[in-house]
Design an enzyme around this catalytic site. Structure first.
Site, PDB file in Angstrom:
ATOM      1  N   LYS A  96       0.832  -1.231   0.000  1.00 12.88           N
ATOM      2  CA  LYS A  96       0.000   0.000   0.000  1.00 12.88           C
ATOM      3  C   LYS A  96       0.858   1.268   0.000  1.00 12.88           C
ATOM      4  O   LYS A  96       0.731   2.126   0.867  1.00 12.88           O
ATOM      5  CB  LYS A  96      -0.990  -0.025   1.160  1.00 12.88           C
ATOM      6  CG  LYS A  96      -1.920  -1.229   1.101  1.00 12.88           C
ATOM      7  CD  LYS A  96      -2.955  -1.252   2.179  1.00 12.88           C
ATOM      8  CE  LYS A  96      -3.785  -2.516   2.158  1.00 12.88           C
ATOM      9  NZ  LYS A  96      -3.059  -3.750   2.545  1.00 12.88           N
TER      10      LYS A  96
HETATM   11  O1  LIG Z   1      -9.237  -3.751   1.630  1.00 12.66           O
HETATM   12  C1  LIG Z   1      -8.333  -4.491   2.014  1.00 12.66           C
HETATM   13  C2  LIG Z   1      -7.037  -4.396   1.533  1.00 12.66           C
HETATM   14  C3  LIG Z   1      -6.100  -5.271   1.975  1.00 12.66           C
HETATM   15  N1  LIG Z   1      -6.404  -6.241   2.873  1.00 12.66           N
HETATM   16  C4  LIG Z   1      -5.332  -7.183   3.263  1.00 12.66           C
HETATM   17  O2  LIG Z   1      -5.681  -8.493   2.812  1.00 12.66           O
HETATM   18  C5  LIG Z   1      -5.366  -9.457   3.793  1.00 12.66           C
HETATM   19  C6  LIG Z   1      -6.621 -10.098   4.331  1.00 12.66           C
HETATM   20  O3  LIG Z   1      -6.312 -11.046   5.312  1.00 12.66           O
HETATM   21  P1  LIG Z   1      -7.390 -12.051   5.977  1.00 12.66           P
HETATM   22  O4  LIG Z   1      -6.609 -12.720   7.049  1.00 12.66           O
HETATM   23  O5  LIG Z   1      -7.847 -12.997   4.904  1.00 12.66           O
HETATM   24  O6  LIG Z   1      -8.493 -11.229   6.505  1.00 12.66           O
HETATM   25  C7  LIG Z   1      -4.546  -8.713   4.849  1.00 12.66           C
HETATM   26  O7  LIG Z   1      -3.194  -8.729   4.460  1.00 12.66           O
HETATM   27  C8  LIG Z   1      -5.087  -7.312   4.755  1.00 12.66           C
HETATM   28  O8  LIG Z   1      -4.175  -6.343   5.212  1.00 12.66           O
HETATM   29  C9  LIG Z   1      -7.675  -6.339   3.346  1.00 12.66           C
HETATM   30  O9  LIG Z   1      -8.005  -7.220   4.171  1.00 12.66           O
HETATM   31  N2  LIG Z   1      -8.618  -5.459   2.900  1.00 12.66           N
END
Ligand SMILES: O=c1ccn([C@@H]2O[C@H](COP(=O)(O)O)[C@@H](O)[C@H]2O)c(=O)[nH]1
Length: 271
Positions: A96
């Protein structure tokens, strides 16, 4: 990797699954803590057990930066392992980033040249000149936040600007940027009801969709309006897959979770 190569891999594997490598030393099996590099040992086992079920891996750099130099070295070893052993896999540095132009160029070099990721996530807030330096890299993708999965997405992203919601403004405006064919967008799985509108603006762009699994997003709901002619989706799950077990069987259990999602994807693709 080109978009066509990514699409070919999706079709071959009947999968548009992205596995998030968000490694937290408090959550990995304790026997791995004896390893010289526990984060890499964990990632290697997860990758070896799941690579045939997914098309992409997405380490979130926060989980590596949190461990300082050692964490960054684990990230480097992970991407090198992926590129050497599974070159067909698409890689996403979820970092990001985004800054004034010359700084963005250095971020782009760090992720695309030094670490050799296929893509990096960026924030749109600083606008065109903060994103175009990333887009200048050939056969690399820049994945821009559009409508994020968290509750705070409603603080700004859905507010009206120029008569339309900010996330729509981000999608529409960025289509006119130089090398915009290298853009993908982040849209949260928790916002499934927005995909119909999003596809009206970017019918063919790839969307990286986090939020399935731990955040409660639903794969089928996302696919109803999210799928494009060329699939156009990378569905990410991190915690829901990699922390399926805290025991010695963690990689096998992760593969079982990944296989469940891949099976669901295969059924959707073959409908
Ligand atoms: O809008 C967003 C952008 C990035 N993320 C990132 O994706 C993963 C989600 O992890 P889970 O464990 O499957 O919830 C994580 O790295 C977030 O920082 C997001 O969730 N939403």
């Amino acid at each position: 990797m080109t978009t066509q190569e990514l699409i070919a891999q999706i079709k071959k594997k009947n999968s548009f699954l992205c596995i998030g490598l968000d490694v937290d030393l408090n959550k990995i099996p304790s026997h791995l803590l004896k390893e010289e590099d526990p984060i890499f040992a964990f990632n290697k086992a997860i990758i070896d057990a799941t690579h045939h079920l997914c098309v992409a891996y997405k380490p979130n750099t926060a989980f590596y930066e949190a461990y300082g130099l050692k964490g960054w070295q684990s990230l480097e070893k992970t991407i090198q392992y992926l590129n050497s052993n599974y070159p067909e896999i698409y890689t996403i540095a979820d970092a990001k980033r985004g800054d004034i132009g010359n700084t963005s160029t250095m971020y782009a070099k760090a992720f695309f040249e030094d670490l050799a990721f296929d893509s990096v996530t960026v924030a749109p807030y600083m606008g065109k000149d903060s994103v175009e330096p990333f887009l200048a890299f050939k056969n690399k993708h820049t994945i821009m936040l559009a409508l994020t999965s968290n509750e705070g997405a409603f603080d700004f992203q859905t507010k009206e600007v120029n008569g339309r919601e900010l996330y729509k403004e981000v999608l529409e405006t960025s289509k006119g940027w130089k090398n915009s064919e290298n853009l993908m967008y982040v849209v949260g799985a928790t916002k499934a009801e927005y995909f119909k509108e999003i596809r009206k603006i970017v019918p063919n762009s790839f969307l990286l969709v986090p939020g399935v699994g731990a955040q409660g997003g639903n794969l089928q709901d996302v696919c109803t309006y999210g799928l494009s002619e060329n699939v156009g989706l990378l569905i990410n799950s991190s915690r829901g897959i990699i922390y399926a077990s805290k025991n010695e069987d963690f990689a096998t259990k992760a593969a079982i979770k990944a296989a469940e999602l891949q099976q669901e994807m295969a059924e959707i693709l073959n409908q």
